[in-house]
Design a protein around this motif. Structure first.
Motif, PDB file in Angstrom:
ATOM      1  N   LEU A  14      15.558 -17.560  -8.196  1.00 18.68           N
ATOM      2  CA  LEU A  14      16.447 -16.410  -8.039  1.00 18.68           C
ATOM      3  C   LEU A  14      16.466 -15.579  -9.314  1.00 18.68           C
ATOM      4  N   PRO A  15      16.797 -14.276  -9.173  1.00 19.74           N
ATOM      5  CA  PRO A  15      16.921 -13.432 -10.369  1.00 19.74           C
ATOM      6  C   PRO A  15      18.050 -13.923 -11.275  1.00 19.74           C
ATOM      7  N   ALA A  16      18.070 -13.409 -12.488  1.00 15.05           N
ATOM      8  CA  ALA A  16      19.131 -13.764 -13.437  1.00 15.05           C
ATOM      9  C   ALA A  16      20.491 -13.442 -12.832  1.00 15.05           C
ATOM     10  N   ASP A  17      21.482 -14.224 -13.138  1.00 16.05           N
ATOM     11  CA  ASP A  17      22.870 -14.090 -12.671  1.00 16.05           C
ATOM     12  C   ASP A  17      23.063 -14.518 -11.218  1.00 16.05           C
ATOM     13  N   TYR A  18      22.034 -14.971 -10.517  1.00 13.66           N
ATOM     14  CA  TYR A  18      22.171 -15.466  -9.150  1.00 13.66           C
ATOM     15  C   TYR A  18      21.973 -16.976  -9.172  1.00 13.66           C
ATOM     16  N   PHE A  19      22.644 -17.665  -8.235  1.00 14.36           N
ATOM     17  CA  PHE A  19      22.478 -19.113  -8.168  1.00 14.36           C
ATOM     18  C   PHE A  19      22.709 -19.596  -6.740  1.00 14.36           C
ATOM     19  N   TYR A  20      22.184 -20.785  -6.450  1.00 16.54           N
ATOM     20  CA  TYR A  20      22.401 -21.440  -5.159  1.00 16.54           C
ATOM     21  C   TYR A  20      23.658 -22.292  -5.243  1.00 16.54           C
ATOM     22  N   ARG A  21      24.415 -22.317  -4.151  1.00 16.64           N
ATOM     23  CA  ARG A  21      25.525 -23.268  -4.013  1.00 16.64           C
ATOM     24  C   ARG A  21      25.257 -24.054  -2.733  1.00 16.64           C
ATOM     25  N   LEU A  22      25.142 -25.368  -2.855  1.00 14.92           N
ATOM     26  CA  LEU A  22      24.879 -26.234  -1.707  1.00 14.92           C
ATOM     27  C   LEU A  22      26.130 -27.016  -1.367  1.00 14.92           C
ATOM     28  N   ARG A  23      26.472 -27.016  -0.092  1.00 20.40           N
ATOM     29  CA  ARG A  23      27.630 -27.762   0.407  1.00 20.40           C
ATOM     30  C   ARG A  23      27.219 -28.469   1.692  1.00 20.40           C
ATOM     31  N   LEU A  24      27.844 -29.599   1.948  1.00 21.58           N
ATOM     32  CA  LEU A  24      27.619 -30.342   3.175  1.00 21.58           C
ATOM     33  C   LEU A  24      28.905 -30.300   3.985  1.00 21.58           C
ATOM     34  N   SER A  25      28.811 -29.818   5.228  1.00 22.93           N
ATOM     35  CA  SER A  25      30.006 -29.733   6.064  1.00 22.93           C
ATOM     36  C   SER A  25      30.377 -31.114   6.592  1.00 22.93           C
ATOM     37  N   GLY A  26      31.543 -31.207   7.197  1.00 19.75           N
ATOM     38  CA  GLY A  26      31.989 -32.460   7.782  1.00 19.75           C
ATOM     39  C   GLY A  26      31.091 -32.919   8.918  1.00 19.75           C
ATOM     40  N   LEU A  27      30.370 -31.987   9.529  1.00 22.59           N
ATOM     41  CA  LEU A  27      29.461 -32.322  10.624  1.00 22.59           C
ATOM     42  C   LEU A  27      28.068 -32.687  10.128  1.00 22.59           C
ATOM     43  N   GLY A  28      27.879 -32.688   8.815  1.00 29.69           N
ATOM     44  CA  GLY A  28      26.589 -33.051   8.245  1.00 29.69           C
ATOM     45  C   GLY A  28      25.606 -31.901   8.167  1.00 29.69           C
ATOM     46  N   ILE A  29      26.077 -30.669   8.264  1.00 25.02           N
ATOM     47  CA  ILE A  29      25.207 -29.499   8.176  1.00 25.02           C
ATOM     48  C   ILE A  29      25.200 -28.993   6.736  1.00 25.02           C
ATOM     49  N   LEU A  30      24.011 -28.756   6.215  1.00 27.42           N
ATOM     50  CA  LEU A  30      23.862 -28.252   4.861  1.00 27.42           C
ATOM     51  C   LEU A  30      24.041 -26.734   4.874  1.00 27.42           C
ATOM     52  N   VAL A  32      23.726 -23.507   2.432  1.00 25.20           N
ATOM     53  CA  VAL A  32      23.239 -22.987   1.158  1.00 25.20           C
ATOM     54  C   VAL A  32      23.690 -21.539   1.049  1.00 25.20           C
ATOM     55  N   THR A  33      24.422 -21.223   0.000  1.00 22.04           N
ATOM     56  CA  THR A  33      24.807 -19.838  -0.245  1.00 22.04           C
ATOM     57  C   THR A  33      24.169 -19.391  -1.553  1.00 22.04           C
ATOM     58  N   ILE A  34      23.824 -18.129  -1.570  1.00 18.87           N
ATOM     59  CA  ILE A  34      23.375 -17.509  -2.813  1.00 18.87           C
ATOM     60  C   ILE A  34      24.556 -16.695  -3.311  1.00 18.87           C
ATOM     61  N   ARG A  35      24.870 -16.882  -4.574  1.00 23.94           N
ATOM     62  CA  ARG A  35      26.012 -16.205  -5.178  1.00 23.94           C
ATOM     63  C   ARG A  35      25.556 -15.499  -6.442  1.00 23.94           C
ATOM     64  N   ARG A  36      26.284 -14.471  -6.804  1.00 23.17           N
ATOM     65  CA  ARG A  36      25.993 -13.731  -8.035  1.00 23.17           C
ATOM     66  C   ARG A  36      27.133 -13.955  -9.011  1.00 23.17           C
ATOM     67  N   GLN A  37      26.773 -14.363 -10.207  1.00 25.45           N
ATOM     68  CA  GLN A  37      27.766 -14.614 -11.243  1.00 25.45           C
ATOM     69  C   GLN A  37      28.421 -13.294 -11.650  1.00 25.45           C
ATOM     70  N   CYS A  38      29.741 -13.265 -11.708  1.00 22.59           N
ATOM     71  CA  CYS A  38      30.500 -12.094 -12.131  1.00 22.59           C
ATOM     72  C   CYS A  38      31.245 -12.430 -13.420  1.00 22.59           C
ATOM     73  N   VAL A  40      34.345 -12.836 -13.756  1.00 21.39           N
ATOM     74  CA  VAL A  40      35.290 -13.881 -13.383  1.00 21.39           C
ATOM     75  C   VAL A  40      34.822 -14.455 -12.047  1.00 21.39           C
ATOM     76  N   GLY A  41      34.301 -15.651 -12.067  1.00 19.09           N
ATOM     77  CA  GLY A  41      33.870 -16.296 -10.839  1.00 19.09           C
ATOM     78  C   GLY A  41      32.503 -15.807 -10.378  1.00 19.09           C
ATOM     79  N   SER A  42      32.318 -15.823  -9.049  1.00 16.15           N
ATOM     80  CA  SER A  42      31.050 -15.395  -8.460  1.00 16.15           C
ATOM     81  C   SER A  42      31.317 -14.702  -7.137  1.00 16.15           C
ATOM     82  N   ARG A  43      30.287 -13.994  -6.652  1.00 22.08           N
ATOM     83  CA  ARG A  43      30.409 -13.218  -5.423  1.00 22.08           C
ATOM     84  C   ARG A  43      29.353 -13.699  -4.427  1.00 22.08           C
TER      85      ARG A  43
END
Length: 99
Positions: A14-30, A32-38, A40-43
């Motif tokens: 990913l370009p600079a200031d972007y990152f992957y966020r991986l989460r596993l749901s309760g149903l076992g589904i992965l 993946v979100t791409i977020r941009r660092q701000c 304060v926090g990320s978008r």
């Protein structure tokens, strides 16, 4: 897991200031979100879902979801540009030329 680890598995970098966020749901589904660092926090930028049991190993699941999230991220600007162009046509279309 770092960005370098994901890229080593085959995920797109990913370009600079972007990152992957991986989460596993309760149903076992992965999820993946791409977020941009701000300042304060990320978008949120884009996302993709994958079902881990459909792939031979967890790495394949993660790489597939990361690639789909990147595809979603690249498609969004095109969608927004088309939506903005369509807004130019919104309004009353009088057959007499706007009188």
């Amino acid at each position: 897991m770092s960005m370098a680890d994901l890229v080593a598995l085959g995920a797109p970098e990913l370009p600079a200031d972007y990152f992957y966020r991986l989460r596993l749901s309760g149903l076992g589904i992965l999820r993946v979100t791409i977020r941009r660092q701000c300042r304060v926090g990320s978008r949120f930028v884009a996302e993709a879902l994958a079902v881990p049991h459909l792939y031979p190993n967890p790495g394949d699941t993660v790489v597939k979801a990361c690639r789909e999230a990147v595809r979603d991220m690249r498609d969004r600007p095109l969608f927004k540009a088309r939506e903005a162009a369509a807004r130019g046509f919104i309004g009353d279309h009088d057959p007499r030329g706007g009188r």
